[in-house]
Design a protein around this motif. Structure first.
Motif, short mmCIF file in Angstrom:
data_model
loop_
_atom_site.label_atom_id
_atom_site.label_comp_id
_atom_site.label_asym_id
_atom_site.label_seq_id
_atom_site.Cartn_x
_atom_site.Cartn_y
_atom_site.Cartn_z
N ASN A 69 0.77 -1.19 -0.01
CA ASN A 69 0.02 0.03 -0.02
C ASN A 69 1.03 1.09 -0.15
O ASN A 69 0.35 2.43 -0.45
CB ASN A 69 -1.07 0.05 1.25
N GLU A 70 2.09 1.12 0.44
CA GLU A 70 3.00 2.46 0.27
C GLU A 70 3.26 2.85 -1.25
O GLU A 70 3.58 3.87 -1.37
CB GLU A 70 4.33 1.92 1.13
N PHE A 71 3.27 1.75 -2.08
CA PHE A 71 3.30 2.16 -3.44
C PHE A 71 2.29 2.89 -3.77
O PHE A 71 2.33 3.97 -4.47
CB PHE A 71 3.54 0.95 -4.22
N LEU A 72 0.89 2.65 -3.40
CA LEU A 72 -0.25 3.46 -3.96
C LEU A 72 -0.09 4.78 -3.18
O LEU A 72 -0.83 5.66 -3.61
CB LEU A 72 -1.59 2.72 -3.21
N ASP A 73 0.42 5.05 -2.05
CA ASP A 73 0.56 6.33 -1.33
C ASP A 73 1.64 7.21 -1.87
O ASP A 73 1.84 8.41 -1.43
CB ASP A 73 1.01 6.00 0.10
N GLY A 74 2.55 6.54 -2.71
CA GLY A 74 3.58 7.39 -3.50
C GLY A 74 4.70 7.42 -2.66
O GLY A 74 5.73 8.48 -2.85
N THR A 77 9.67 6.60 -5.24
CA THR A 77 9.60 7.68 -6.33
C THR A 77 10.97 7.51 -6.91
O THR A 77 11.88 7.02 -6.41
CB THR A 77 9.55 9.14 -5.63
N THR A 90 6.72 8.01 -11.76
CA THR A 90 6.10 7.93 -10.44
C THR A 90 4.63 7.48 -10.38
O THR A 90 4.02 6.32 -9.76
CB THR A 90 5.74 9.46 -9.77
N TRP A 91 4.10 7.60 -11.52
CA TRP A 91 2.77 6.84 -11.78
C TRP A 91 2.78 5.46 -11.85
O TRP A 91 2.03 4.52 -11.47
CB TRP A 91 2.11 7.62 -13.09
N TRP A 93 4.99 3.35 -10.65
CA TRP A 93 5.39 2.90 -9.37
C TRP A 93 3.96 2.89 -8.52
O TRP A 93 3.59 1.93 -7.84
CB TRP A 93 6.26 3.61 -8.44
N GLN A 94 3.09 4.18 -8.42
CA GLN A 94 1.96 3.91 -7.71
C GLN A 94 0.89 2.95 -8.52
O GLN A 94 0.04 2.60 -7.63
CB GLN A 94 1.23 5.59 -7.97
N ASN A 95 0.95 2.60 -9.72
CA ASN A 95 0.15 1.56 -10.18
C ASN A 95 0.88 0.37 -10.61
O ASN A 95 0.54 -0.03 -11.71
CB ASN A 95 -0.45 2.28 -11.33
#
Length: 270
Positions: A69-74, A77, A90-91, A93-95
């Motif tokens: 979930n830390e990936f989802l939170d950004g 980076t 960054t997108w 990584w978050q997805n």
């Protein structure tokens, strides 16, 4: 960053149209425990190159366990400014498609997703590569992993660190599946990986980075220049901004290389 902040602020006070819940609770003892190992290239002597975890570079870190979930939170980076297709944004990584896929498999009750390991790869010495491989595998073993998905960003000798990690995991009895792009050359007949070990018996290809791209001409150009310089070396020729382009490899365009299997292409042998 200021632009991103102002764009995000437009959603303040709005209700979301769609929502998903990602929760790693409710593990089942009869299901396999699966980890995702993410190899991270951190190149050049610049300490802020490559990948950061909450703004701190991981260049000098050993294997680090993170909650997906830390990936989802950004929290993860990229700090590199290199415009290369195998450097995720960054997108991306978050997805992260593998992280999200394992989250959904966990929610569906098909496996226990026990977390993610950030592994700094591309050590300068073989000793460093052996240490990080053993350290990563030992952490996975300590977490009770039955299997791991292992993937990476980068190129060159960083792939050696990845393969040694596969070997180390298999020695602990952890089944590994590698997810990677291929090389293969312009015609797809060269060697697809740079290095391999006998233990790497399960590999998922996300496609070639070496194949060229043919981009057609465009009718409309948005920008101040009618001519552009595609290559950055001194004296590089100018090209018409609306002309057709032939790129020597997919890694010349951001997003041109599918690092983690986020695309929908499949291949069948006939």
């Amino acid at each position: 960053m200021e632009t991103a902040k102002q764009l995000a602020e437009t959603t303040i006070g709005l209700d979301s149209e769609h929502s998903q819940v990602f929760d790693l609770g409710n593990s089942e003892p009869d299901l396999p425990n699966v980890l995702l190992i993410q190899g991270c290239l951190t190149d050049s002597p610049n300490p802020h190159s490559g990948v950061s975890y909450y703004g701190l570079p991981i260049r000098d870190s050993l294997a680090t366990l993170v909650h997906p979930n830390e990936f989802l939170d950004g929290a993860i980076t990229p700090n590199t400014t290199r415009g290369i297709g195998y450097y995720p944004t960054t997108w991306d990584w978050q997805n992260h498609p593998l992280a999200l896929g394992l989250q959904r498999e966990h929610a569906a009750g098909r496996l226990n997703f026990v977390g993610m390991i950030l592994e700094r790869i591309s050590y300068d010495t073989h000793h460093g590569k052996e240490v990080i491989a053993h350290n990563t595998a030992q952490l996975a073993h300590g977490l009770g992993a039955d299997a791991v998905l292992i993937t990476w960003i980068g190129s060159g000798n960083a792939f050696i660190d990845l393969m040694l990690t596969i070997r180390a995991c298999e020695k602990f009895g952890i089944q590994t599946v590698l997810v990677t792009y291929e090389y293969g050359g312009k015609d797809g007949v060269d060697s697809p990986p740079l290095y391999y070990v006998a233990e790497a018996t399960a590999v998922v290809s996300t496609g070639s980075r070496d194949r060229w791209l043919e981009l057609p001409p465009v009718q409309r150009v948005v920008g101040p220049y009618q001519e552009i310089r595609l290559l950055s070396y001194p004296g590089a020729p100018l090209s018409a901004a609306n002309a057709a382009l032939t790129l020597d490899a997919r890694d010349m365009i951001i997003g041109g290389v599918d690092n983690w299997g986020g695309g929908a292409w499949t291949c069948k042998a006939h």
